[in-house]
Motif scaffolding. Sequence first.
Motif, mmCIF file in Angstrom:
data_model
loop_
_atom_site.group_PDB
_atom_site.id
_atom_site.type_symbol
_atom_site.label_atom_id
_atom_site.label_comp_id
_atom_site.label_asym_id
_atom_site.label_seq_id
_atom_site.Cartn_x
_atom_site.Cartn_y
_atom_site.Cartn_z
ATOM 1 N N THR A 1 14.135 -20.745 -18.774
ATOM 2 C CA THR A 1 15.317 -20.202 -19.449
ATOM 3 C C THR A 1 16.093 -21.331 -20.129
ATOM 4 O O THR A 1 15.932 -22.510 -19.793
ATOM 5 C CB THR A 1 16.247 -19.510 -18.434
ATOM 6 O OG1 THR A 1 16.722 -20.477 -17.487
ATOM 7 C CG2 THR A 1 15.507 -18.399 -17.698
ATOM 8 N N TRP B 1 19.362 -21.946 -19.896
ATOM 9 C CA TRP B 1 20.276 -22.612 -18.974
ATOM 10 C C TRP B 1 19.523 -23.537 -18.022
ATOM 11 O O TRP B 1 20.061 -24.555 -17.569
ATOM 12 C CB TRP B 1 21.092 -21.585 -18.189
ATOM 13 C CG TRP B 1 20.280 -20.676 -17.298
ATOM 14 C CD1 TRP B 1 19.843 -19.421 -17.598
ATOM 15 C CD2 TRP B 1 19.819 -20.954 -15.966
ATOM 16 N NE1 TRP B 1 19.121 -18.889 -16.558
ATOM 17 C CE2 TRP B 1 19.103 -19.819 -15.525
ATOM 18 C CE3 TRP B 1 19.935 -22.039 -15.111
ATOM 19 C CZ2 TRP B 1 18.507 -19.737 -14.274
ATOM 20 C CZ3 TRP B 1 19.345 -21.963 -13.846
ATOM 21 C CH2 TRP B 1 18.636 -20.831 -13.437
ATOM 22 N N ALA C 1 18.970 -26.797 -19.825
ATOM 23 C CA ALA C 1 20.225 -27.548 -19.881
ATOM 24 C C ALA C 1 20.555 -28.177 -18.533
ATOM 25 O O ALA C 1 20.999 -29.335 -18.459
ATOM 26 C CB ALA C 1 21.362 -26.621 -20.325
ATOM 27 N N ALA C 2 20.328 -27.429 -17.456
ATOM 28 C CA ALA C 2 20.612 -27.951 -16.114
ATOM 29 C C ALA C 2 19.724 -29.142 -15.786
ATOM 30 O O ALA C 2 20.164 -30.118 -15.170
ATOM 31 C CB ALA C 2 20.418 -26.847 -15.075
ATOM 32 N N THR D 1 12.791 -23.187 -13.400
ATOM 33 C CA THR D 1 14.034 -22.730 -14.016
ATOM 34 C C THR D 1 14.102 -23.101 -15.495
ATOM 35 O O THR D 1 14.909 -22.541 -16.240
ATOM 36 C CB THR D 1 15.239 -23.331 -13.280
ATOM 37 O OG1 THR D 1 15.039 -24.749 -13.124
ATOM 38 C CG2 THR D 1 15.398 -22.705 -11.907
#
Length: 668
Positions: free
Chosen positions: A215, A217, A220-221, A212
């Motif tokens: 990307t 986001w 950031a996650a 993930t």
Amino acid sequence: METQETKQQVSLPENAYRELREGESYEPVMPASSSPREATPYSVMMGLIMAVIFSAAAAFLGLRVGQVFEAAIPIAIIAVGVGNMKRRKSSLGENVIIQSIGASSGVIVAGAVFTLPALYILGLEAKFYQVFLSSLLGGVIGIAMIIPFRKYFVKDMHGKYPFPEATATTEVLMSGEKGGKQTLTLAIAGLIGGLYDFAVSTFGAWAESVSTKITGWGVAAAEKFKVEFSLNTGAALLGLGYIVGLKYAVIITAGSCLVWFVIVPLVGMFTSMMDVNAAIQLLGVTDKSVLADPDTLFTAGNLFKFIGRPIGIGGIAMAGFIGIVRQSSIIKQAAGMAFRELGGAKNKSADVRTQRDLSMKIILAVLISAMVATLFFFRYGLLGNTVQTIVAVAIVFIIAFLFTTVAANAIAIVGTNPVSGMTLMTLIMSSLILVSIGLNGTMGMTAALIIGGVVCTALSMAGGFITDLKIGYWLGTTPKKQESWKFLGTLVSAATVAGVIIILNKTYGFVGEGSLTAPQANAMAAVIKPLMTGGQTPWILYIIGAVLALVLTSIGIPALAFSLGMFIPMELNAPLVVGGLIAWFVSNRSKDTKLNKARMDQGTLIASGFIAGGALMGVVSAILKFVGVDLFMNEWSVSSNAQWLSLVMYIALIIYFTVHTLKAKKEE
């Protein structure tokens, strides 16, 4: 001279997979009254060639991703294909022997790669003879200890255990008798899977995994919430997931999800309140990269490594103990049968060819010889102390005996051998015992890992060989011949895997950037070091895992599979679900059950090709790197574009897999 096998049926009996009715008996494909060709120069030589090839392939795959594929299916397909090309008549008995000898590869590899690379991880020296003898002696012990249980598992429990791996292999072997054209399908899938994985491992043509974090986001996650999902896009793992099936793939991956999506983020919420150095001491962190930069401790990957994985280890150990308790009655029954035969009682079933085992006197002689050889190996090649040697040998034989039925039962039910979990328990128990008699530090770690290697190989062999014996039972081979020649396959496989492990260590290593993952061996190293050096052991995390295993067992969820998912990285478990979903889709697409079965069988061939081709080309890639041929594009392979390309290639591979599986036609 034509044998009676030429008149055999070309399909399994109707009652092959179901429980027998009262008064009903099972008649194998090659009846007991026939005299089929079995152990011939051709079948023995082919079996040994398969043992060498698949030992190398399975060792590479096991050290890279922590999953050792069972070699039985691809070996059976090759045996059938070569037999058809050579136009050998009545070759079913020979093919079973080829498969049985060759399948020694996967089980020996599992025993070795799950434990012995931990010697290198801990900075210890591992000589060729130590790796070879621990694998050889463990394999011999496993064969001898499972033979007394053969009748119970393969005959008395007929139809009660599914034996998924044995079922698939038996169907492949029977296809040869039907004149099936499966070899071409396997060869094409092997070529595609091999070239696909070769492009990644040799050239870095696209990323090995996607996450993930590709990307904004996702980055950031991972940084803020410690949430990250990753997926290995290799062909071999996709095929492995297909054969494992959706049910157990989901259970295994559920363990990963609990760690990565619940435990790691939950701990991550409190990291701002934690003292980094205190956390390092509490968790017993020995990772040099973390010690050099303590602030990296609280990444999602490290929280998994130092918190999630120990919980999984505790769960695996408890699941193994539960298995022993559940199988205690079987152990007692088999031991009683063995002692009665040694006492002079005649085994009436030995008069029937298809129920003729090696005699208990021979089995006992083999076990005693193995015990003496293990004693000399430990005394003069490892420990140098008589008392410690006797204790070490006792640990090997007692634990191997207790866990034999656990391994066989797991294979019979789910087709997955839980040797890694049982070996973790062995390491913990043996370490505590060895420390109590004054053996610790570097020598203690070496001794415990060698002991673990012998036990792990014994249990792996016990579980794997019961599969071979079930195949022989369905088809009607002579158990005694399978049992006798299995020892030779073990010898060849042990020598091969010892050489491969040493080559891969010199080529890639098991520690640092670019090294092989070796997840089970890393787990073994993490468990044993604090026990032997007086460091901090995460007992609380082990206990949490053990309690979780008890809870899972009480509600009917396979604790072993779930716990394995907790300490194997998410990226290696998630592809199993993808493969399992393909298996579920193609086997439920039609209302015609025969068509669904034909599609499932076609998919098994393609999956086997992916596994064998990908793993074999991985070995080729390792050899190229070993001789100094480095064509890997390092910068490109870690770029975002390489990950996007990896995702595109993976989707294309899935489409090929699904479309060609759905093209299968049912038998008329």
